[in-house]
Design an enzyme around this catalytic site. Structure first.
Site, PDB file in Angstrom:
ATOM      1  N   ASP A   1      43.956  50.694  29.656  1.00  0.00           N
ATOM      2  CA  ASP A   1      44.260  49.296  29.975  1.00  0.00           C
ATOM      3  C   ASP A   1      45.171  48.719  28.893  1.00  0.00           C
ATOM      4  O   ASP A   1      45.244  49.244  27.782  1.00  0.00           O
ATOM      5  CB  ASP A   1      42.965  48.464  29.970  1.00  0.00           C
ATOM      6  CG  ASP A   1      42.112  48.699  31.215  1.00  0.00           C
ATOM      7  OD1 ASP A   1      42.585  49.343  32.172  1.00  0.00           O
ATOM      8  OD2 ASP A   1      40.956  48.228  31.210  1.00  0.00           O
TER       9      ASP A   1
ATOM     10  N   ARG B   1      50.357  51.100  35.838  1.00  0.00           N
ATOM     11  CA  ARG B   1      49.813  49.988  36.628  1.00  0.00           C
ATOM     12  C   ARG B   1      50.545  48.724  36.167  1.00  0.00           C
ATOM     13  O   ARG B   1      50.698  48.493  34.970  1.00  0.00           O
ATOM     14  CB  ARG B   1      48.319  49.851  36.345  1.00  0.00           C
ATOM     15  CG  ARG B   1      47.695  48.601  36.947  1.00  0.00           C
ATOM     16  CD  ARG B   1      46.435  48.184  36.208  1.00  0.00           C
ATOM     17  NE  ARG B   1      45.332  49.092  36.377  1.00  0.00           N
ATOM     18  CZ  ARG B   1      44.326  49.163  35.503  1.00  0.00           C
ATOM     19  NH1 ARG B   1      44.313  48.431  34.403  1.00  0.00           N
ATOM     20  NH2 ARG B   1      43.341  49.995  35.715  1.00  0.00           N
TER      21      ARG B   1
ATOM     22  N   ALA C   1      46.320  39.082  31.417  1.00  0.00           N
ATOM     23  CA  ALA C   1      45.077  38.313  31.450  1.00  0.00           C
ATOM     24  C   ALA C   1      44.749  37.594  30.150  1.00  0.00           C
ATOM     25  O   ALA C   1      43.724  36.923  30.073  1.00  0.00           O
ATOM     26  CB  ALA C   1      43.922  39.249  31.814  1.00  0.00           C
TER      27      ALA C   1
ATOM     28  N   THR D   1      47.264  43.471  41.823  1.00  0.00           N
ATOM     29  CA  THR D   1      47.249  42.017  42.012  1.00  0.00           C
ATOM     30  C   THR D   1      46.406  41.695  43.235  1.00  0.00           C
ATOM     31  O   THR D   1      46.246  42.536  44.121  1.00  0.00           O
ATOM     32  CB  THR D   1      48.682  41.465  42.207  1.00  0.00           C
ATOM     33  OG1 THR D   1      48.612  40.044  42.396  1.00  0.00           O
ATOM     34  CG2 THR D   1      49.400  42.075  43.396  1.00  0.00           C
TER      35      THR D   1
ATOM     36  N   ARG E   1      37.353  36.389  31.353  1.00  0.00           N
ATOM     37  CA  ARG E   1      38.739  36.502  31.841  1.00  0.00           C
ATOM     38  C   ARG E   1      38.799  36.257  33.346  1.00  0.00           C
ATOM     39  O   ARG E   1      39.717  35.646  33.854  1.00  0.00           O
ATOM     40  CB  ARG E   1      39.334  37.870  31.471  1.00  0.00           C
ATOM     41  CG  ARG E   1      39.675  37.986  29.989  1.00  0.00           C
ATOM     42  CD  ARG E   1      40.572  39.173  29.702  1.00  0.00           C
ATOM     43  NE  ARG E   1      39.894  40.440  29.810  1.00  0.00           N
ATOM     44  CZ  ARG E   1      39.206  41.026  28.832  1.00  0.00           C
ATOM     45  NH1 ARG E   1      39.109  40.452  27.649  1.00  0.00           N
ATOM     46  NH2 ARG E   1      38.632  42.189  29.022  1.00  0.00           N
ATOM     47  N   ARG E   2      37.774  36.719  34.077  1.00  0.00           N
ATOM     48  CA  ARG E   2      37.761  36.506  35.529  1.00  0.00           C
ATOM     49  C   ARG E   2      37.560  35.015  35.852  1.00  0.00           C
ATOM     50  O   ARG E   2      38.155  34.485  36.777  1.00  0.00           O
ATOM     51  CB  ARG E   2      36.634  37.323  36.203  1.00  0.00           C
ATOM     52  CG  ARG E   2      36.703  38.822  36.009  1.00  0.00           C
ATOM     53  CD  ARG E   2      37.918  39.505  36.559  1.00  0.00           C
ATOM     54  NE  ARG E   2      39.157  39.392  35.893  1.00  0.00           N
ATOM     55  CZ  ARG E   2      39.595  40.128  34.845  1.00  0.00           C
ATOM     56  NH1 ARG E   2      38.834  41.052  34.314  1.00  0.00           N
ATOM     57  NH2 ARG E   2      40.797  39.933  34.334  1.00  0.00           N
TER      58      ARG E   2
HETATM   59  C1  LIG Z   1      43.039  46.576  38.976  1.00  0.00           C
HETATM   60  C2  LIG Z   1      43.396  45.564  37.932  1.00  0.00           C
HETATM   61  C3  LIG Z   1      43.515  45.957  36.614  1.00  0.00           C
HETATM   62  C4  LIG Z   1      43.882  45.049  35.627  1.00  0.00           C
HETATM   63  N1  LIG Z   1      44.095  45.482  34.347  1.00  0.00           N
HETATM   64  C5  LIG Z   1      44.585  44.615  33.422  1.00  0.00           C
HETATM   65  C6  LIG Z   1      44.985  45.062  32.134  1.00  0.00           C
HETATM   66  O1  LIG Z   1      44.883  46.233  31.795  1.00  0.00           O
HETATM   67  N2  LIG Z   1      45.460  44.140  31.266  1.00  0.00           N
HETATM   68  C7  LIG Z   1      45.612  42.803  31.606  1.00  0.00           C
HETATM   69  O2  LIG Z   1      46.104  42.019  30.784  1.00  0.00           O
HETATM   70  N3  LIG Z   1      45.236  42.364  32.819  1.00  0.00           N
HETATM   71  C8  LIG Z   1      44.741  43.224  33.733  1.00  0.00           C
HETATM   72  N4  LIG Z   1      44.384  42.761  34.986  1.00  0.00           N
HETATM   73  C9  LIG Z   1      44.320  41.306  35.251  1.00  0.00           C
HETATM   74  C10 LIG Z   1      45.666  40.713  35.642  1.00  0.00           C
HETATM   75  O3  LIG Z   1      46.524  40.686  34.524  1.00  0.00           O
HETATM   76  C11 LIG Z   1      45.511  39.282  36.183  1.00  0.00           C
HETATM   77  O4  LIG Z   1      44.945  38.464  35.199  1.00  0.00           O
HETATM   78  C12 LIG Z   1      44.638  39.176  37.419  1.00  0.00           C
HETATM   79  O5  LIG Z   1      44.851  40.247  38.294  1.00  0.00           O
HETATM   80  C13 LIG Z   1      44.954  37.869  38.179  1.00  0.00           C
HETATM   81  O6  LIG Z   1      46.253  37.871  38.670  1.00  0.00           O
HETATM   82  P1  LIG Z   1      46.584  38.198  40.205  1.00  0.00           P
HETATM   83  O7  LIG Z   1      47.949  38.720  40.252  1.00  0.00           O
HETATM   84  O8  LIG Z   1      45.549  39.087  40.746  1.00  0.00           O
HETATM   85  O9  LIG Z   1      46.419  36.867  40.961  1.00  0.00           O
HETATM   86  P2  LIG Z   1      46.845  35.337  40.733  1.00  0.00           P
HETATM   87  O10 LIG Z   1      48.296  35.137  40.901  1.00  0.00           O
HETATM   88  O11 LIG Z   1      46.215  34.828  39.480  1.00  0.00           O
HETATM   89  O12 LIG Z   1      46.107  34.751  41.982  1.00  0.00           O
HETATM   90  C14 LIG Z   1      46.449  35.102  43.323  1.00  0.00           C
HETATM   91  C15 LIG Z   1      45.220  35.011  44.205  1.00  0.00           C
HETATM   92  O13 LIG Z   1      44.340  36.083  43.894  1.00  0.00           O
HETATM   93  C16 LIG Z   1      42.993  35.661  43.927  1.00  0.00           C
HETATM   94  N5  LIG Z   1      42.402  35.801  42.588  1.00  0.00           N
HETATM   95  C17 LIG Z   1      43.054  36.107  41.442  1.00  0.00           C
HETATM   96  N6  LIG Z   1      42.185  36.211  40.411  1.00  0.00           N
HETATM   97  C18 LIG Z   1      40.981  35.940  40.911  1.00  0.00           C
HETATM   98  C19 LIG Z   1      39.680  35.885  40.346  1.00  0.00           C
HETATM   99  N7  LIG Z   1      39.442  36.127  39.061  1.00  0.00           N
HETATM  100  N8  LIG Z   1      38.647  35.568  41.166  1.00  0.00           N
HETATM  101  C20 LIG Z   1      38.849  35.327  42.488  1.00  0.00           C
HETATM  102  N9  LIG Z   1      40.065  35.372  43.073  1.00  0.00           N
HETATM  103  C21 LIG Z   1      41.101  35.674  42.309  1.00  0.00           C
HETATM  104  C22 LIG Z   1      42.998  34.225  44.388  1.00  0.00           C
HETATM  105  O14 LIG Z   1      42.888  34.210  45.796  1.00  0.00           O
HETATM  106  C23 LIG Z   1      44.374  33.752  43.976  1.00  0.00           C
HETATM  107  O15 LIG Z   1      44.810  32.666  44.752  1.00  0.00           O
HETATM  108  C24 LIG Z   1      44.068  43.681  35.980  1.00  0.00           C
HETATM  109  C25 LIG Z   1      43.958  43.290  37.316  1.00  0.00           C
HETATM  110  C26 LIG Z   1      43.654  44.199  38.291  1.00  0.00           C
HETATM  111  C27 LIG Z   1      43.594  43.749  39.708  1.00  0.00           C
END
Ligand SMILES: Cc1cc2nc3c(=O)[nH]c(=O)nc-3n(C[C@H](O)[C@H](O)[C@H](O)COP(=O)(O)OP(=O)(O)OC[C@H]3O[C@@H](n4cnc5c(N)ncnc54)[C@H](O)[C@@H]3O)c2cc1C
Length: 329
Positions: free
Chosen positions: A155, A206, A211, A248, A310-311
């Site tokens: 990650d 990925r 985050a 995403t 973070r979530r």
């Molecule tokens: C498989 C995976 C691995 C990841 N690994 C890393 C990593 O190694 N390092 C890192 O910095 N970040 C990581 N992340 C987190 C990432 O950087 C984002 O913070 C996170 O995915 C939120 O952005 P988004 O693009 O999903 O959606 P956003 O643009 O934030 O939101 C789009 C839509 O997605 C949904 N959504 C998004 N987040 C949530 C939530 N927490 N709860 C409920 N609904 C939500 C909502 O419907 C929202 O309207 C990872 C995410 C995923 C999916």
């Protein structure tokens, strides 16, 4: 020919409604991420969090609980990765114990015949104690995973760890280990250059938005800019690298990239959508039904606090839901 996001019909436009453009989400995110390090808040959330609903995002506190949840996801046609939650380990003995636990996890995945790989954080393996310790520890896990034909993804953590994580990734690849990948974050200004630097390695990457709390001097402060970067970088990676993990939950971006892939002859085997356990479960399943490869990041373990925060920071509704559970008790 390399396709680009500039063509009229495939251009991605960031969210346009007034609600989507409000700066509330960015400010909210900042406040929650800052509060993460507040000791009284941490004490309360650590004490009651699991009972208040952290289990929505965490697949249990034990490996047995995680295995049951991983199997249920596999049965739905979803691939998974799993993570033993934890980060920022400050002593070698703890890092060694984490390596031992990951060895057990890899053994168990194989015994249970699960379609699950491992995603881990280098600071959990001792990165803060020095690059050599983290390198040695992650290499042991990569070698062990290879004996099962399994895969390890590192990650990406805070910006201060990006250089060292990419360096460790390159060292592993130079040492002949192909079953390893890492992560790039679109919110960092540097990421276009990182993609250019890594493409010659034919990497398994990925792409995420990012985050952590980062200053405007190194990361886009405006979400619309992050979204635009994300789309442009995902398109570039899908075009130029043989496999891309698109991580995403943003359905506008996912649907845009599906169209982009169709229009540019990029096969469904060349990319995978990745989402987090407990987020947009219905959409995850719908994508599988439409024939796409979908992987669910499914973490477990007692050290869920930073992951949960973070979530919660990513979506105001998550905090409201958490708060409602608190009131109901
Ligand atoms: C498989 C995976 C691995 C990841 N690994 C890393 C990593 O190694 N390092 C890192 O910095 N970040 C990581 N992340 C987190 C990432 O950087 C984002 O913070 C996170 O995915 C939120 O952005 P988004 O693009 O999903 O959606 P956003 O643009 O934030 O939101 C789009 C839509 O997605 C949904 N959504 C998004 N987040 C949530 C939530 N927490 N709860 C409920 N609904 C939500 C909502 O419907 C929202 O309207 C990872 C995410 C995923 C999916």
């Amino acid at each position: 020919m390399v396709a680009s996001s500039q063509s009229q019909d495939t251009a991605f436009r960031p969210a346009q409604t007034w609600r989507q453009r409000l700066p509330i989400n960015s400010a909210f995110r900042k406040v929650i991420l800052m509060a993460t390090h507040n000791r009284p808040i941490a004490n309360v959330v650590r004490r009651y969090g699991m009972r208040l609903g952290a289990g929505r995002f965490v697949a249990g506190e034990t490996l047995d609980q995680a295995v049951a949840n991983l199997r249920a996801l596999n049965d739905l046609g979803l691939r998974c990765n799993t993570t033993l939650l934890g980060e920022g380990v400050k002593d070698e003995r703890t890092a060694e114990e984490v390596v031992r636990q990951y060895m057990t996890i890899l053994d168990r995945i194989d015994q249970e015949k699960l379609t699950v790989n491992v995603a881990l954080k280098l600071t959990h393996l001792g990165l803060d104690l020095g690059e050599e310790i983290a390198y040695r520890n992650v290499e042991r896990l990569v070698i062990h995973a290879a004996t099962y034909g399994n895969f390890i993804r590192m990650d990406m953590e805070e910006s201060a760890r990006v250089d060292i994580t990419i360096r460790i990734f390159k060292r592993l690849r130079d040492a002949g280990h192909d079953n390893v990948g890492t992560v790039l974050q679109s919110y960092l200004y540097r990421t276009d250059d990182d993609i250019s630097g890594l493409i010659p390695l034919k990497p398994n990457l990925r792409l995420v938005k990012g985050a952590y709390l980062e200053p405007a001097s190194i990361a886009y402060p405006d979400k619309a800019d992050v979204d635009k970067q994300y789309v442009a970088q995902a398109e570039r990676m899908m075009n130029e690298i043989s496999f891309t993990a698109v991580a995403t939950h943003d359905d506008r971006i996912i649907e845009h990239l599906i169209k982009f892939a169709e229009q540019n002859g990029i096969g469904k085997d060349r990319f995978e959508f990745q989402m987090l356990y407990g987020i947009r479960a219905q959409y995850q399943r719908e994508l599988v039904k439409r024939g796409f490869r979908v992987l669910i990041a499914t973490p477990f373990g007692p050290e869920w606090y930073f992951y949960l925060m973070r979530r919660l920071a990513e979506r105001p509704a998550n905090l409201l839901w958490f708060g409602k559970n608190l009131i109901k008790r």
